[in-house]
Design an enzyme around this catalytic site. Sequence first.
Site, PDB file in Angstrom:
ATOM      1  N   ASP A  18       0.840  -1.210   0.000  1.00  0.00           N
ATOM      2  CA  ASP A  18       0.000   0.000   0.000  1.00  0.00           C
ATOM      3  C   ASP A  18       0.872   1.255   0.000  1.00  0.00           C
ATOM      4  OD1 ASP A  18      -2.322   1.441   0.015  1.00  0.00           O
ATOM      5  OD2 ASP A  18      -2.696   1.234   2.163  1.00  0.00           O
ATOM      6  N   ASN A  66     -10.528  -3.293  -5.837  1.00  0.00           N
ATOM      7  CA  ASN A  66      -9.808  -2.370  -6.725  1.00  0.00           C
ATOM      8  C   ASN A  66     -10.510  -2.182  -8.075  1.00  0.00           C
ATOM      9  OD1 ASN A  66      -6.435  -3.316  -5.629  1.00  0.00           O
ATOM     10  ND2 ASN A  66      -7.770  -1.669  -4.911  1.00  0.00           N
TER      11      ASN A  66
HETATM   12  C1  FPP Z   1      -1.998   0.111  -3.282  1.00  0.00           C
HETATM   13  O1  FPP Z   1      -1.555   1.433  -3.389  1.00  0.00           O
HETATM   14  C2  FPP Z   1      -1.500  -0.678  -4.376  1.00  0.00           C
HETATM   15  C3  FPP Z   1      -2.270  -1.256  -5.323  1.00  0.00           C
HETATM   16  C4  FPP Z   1      -3.725  -1.141  -5.382  1.00  0.00           C
HETATM   17  C5  FPP Z   1      -1.696  -2.030  -6.398  1.00  0.00           C
HETATM   18  C6  FPP Z   1      -0.392  -2.664  -6.099  1.00  0.00           C
HETATM   19  C7  FPP Z   1       0.310  -2.807  -7.389  1.00  0.00           C
HETATM   20  C8  FPP Z   1       1.634  -2.712  -7.580  1.00  0.00           C
HETATM   21  C9  FPP Z   1       2.624  -2.599  -6.507  1.00  0.00           C
HETATM   22  C10 FPP Z   1       2.165  -2.744  -8.944  1.00  0.00           C
HETATM   23  C11 FPP Z   1       1.738  -3.912  -9.741  1.00  0.00           C
HETATM   24  C12 FPP Z   1       2.117  -5.191  -9.090  1.00  0.00           C
HETATM   25  C13 FPP Z   1       2.573  -6.272  -9.742  1.00  0.00           C
HETATM   26  C14 FPP Z   1       2.860  -7.519  -8.995  1.00  0.00           C
HETATM   27  C15 FPP Z   1       2.821  -6.272 -11.169  1.00  0.00           C
HETATM   28  P1  FPP Z   1      -2.639   2.567  -3.448  1.00  0.00           P
HETATM   29  O2  FPP Z   1      -2.821   2.926  -4.869  1.00  0.00           O
HETATM   30  O3  FPP Z   1      -3.866   2.166  -2.715  1.00  0.00           O
HETATM   31  O4  FPP Z   1      -1.886   3.710  -2.661  1.00  0.00           O
HETATM   32  P2  FPP Z   1      -2.553   4.857  -1.784  1.00  0.00           P
HETATM   33  O5  FPP Z   1      -3.211   4.178  -0.596  1.00  0.00           O
HETATM   34  O6  FPP Z   1      -1.380   5.690  -1.376  1.00  0.00           O
HETATM   35  O7  FPP Z   1      -3.517   5.589  -2.665  1.00  0.00           O
END
Ligand code: FPP
Length: 244
Positions: A18, A66
């Site tokens: 996250d 998501n």
């Molecule tokens: C949460 O950060 C992260 C995600 C919803 C996606 C995670 C994806 C990756 C790390 C990249 C793709 C992964 C692979 C394995 C190819 P957020 O967007 O919720 O962050 P925030 O809480 O700061 O808004």
Amino acid sequence: MTLAGRGDLPRHVAIIMDGNGRWAKKRRLPRVKGHEAGIRSVEKTVEFCAETGIEVLTLYAFSSENWLRPALEVNALMQLLKRFLRREVPRLQRNRIRLQAIGDLARLDDSVRAELRQAMAATADCPGMVLNLALSYGSRGEIVRAVRRLWQAADRGEVAPETLEPETFARYLDTAGLPDPDIILRTGGESRLSNFLLWQAAYAELYFTATLWPDFTAAELQEIFTDFQHRERRFGMISEQLQS
Ligand code: FPP
């Protein structure tokens, strides 16, 4: 690689990655740049865990919730995932890492599923760490899917309700065959599990760090492993029983 400490290393490490969006926002960049930076953390974490001798690394890459994000972000994440899968296969093979996936994979776009299938087939014989991607994954959905499979098995006469035990039920989960996570780690400062491995988390050690996922390093993971090695896991028993 070995780590200093008295206890065993975790067999299964599961991570809620996250903080990508906030990482980008701090730099006045679009959220997608945060996800791109997150991929670099994924690569470093996979490499470190494989070198350390971790058996299973589960990464929460895309939750069932998501799908509710703006279409632009969902599409960008899917493109990143496809690119990651395509680019990562030779490295996974070199490091003998087997790719697996859990989640409602039927919801993924055909092109993503095809890429995933290809990457899993290309690494199917790798005898090292399992890299388990949670994609379109939510724990409640997984449990309901397990109940459906169980129901069908009962209809076929393969299982009787009176003989059902937690261990038998676990065989119908997406994670069948994998050990339960020893560590569930969440980056980004929130202290919740967000529908991740709720059944499997029964005895997991929980770690929450404020570090945003793109800033997460192998050094911090090493500290977490060392802390884990000093925790006493009693599984409902008392200390004296463990010592004897
Ligand atoms: C949460 O950060 C992260 C995600 C919803 C996606 C995670 C994806 C990756 C790390 C990249 C793709 C992964 C692979 C394995 C190819 P957020 O967007 O919720 O962050 P925030 O809480 O700061 O808004």
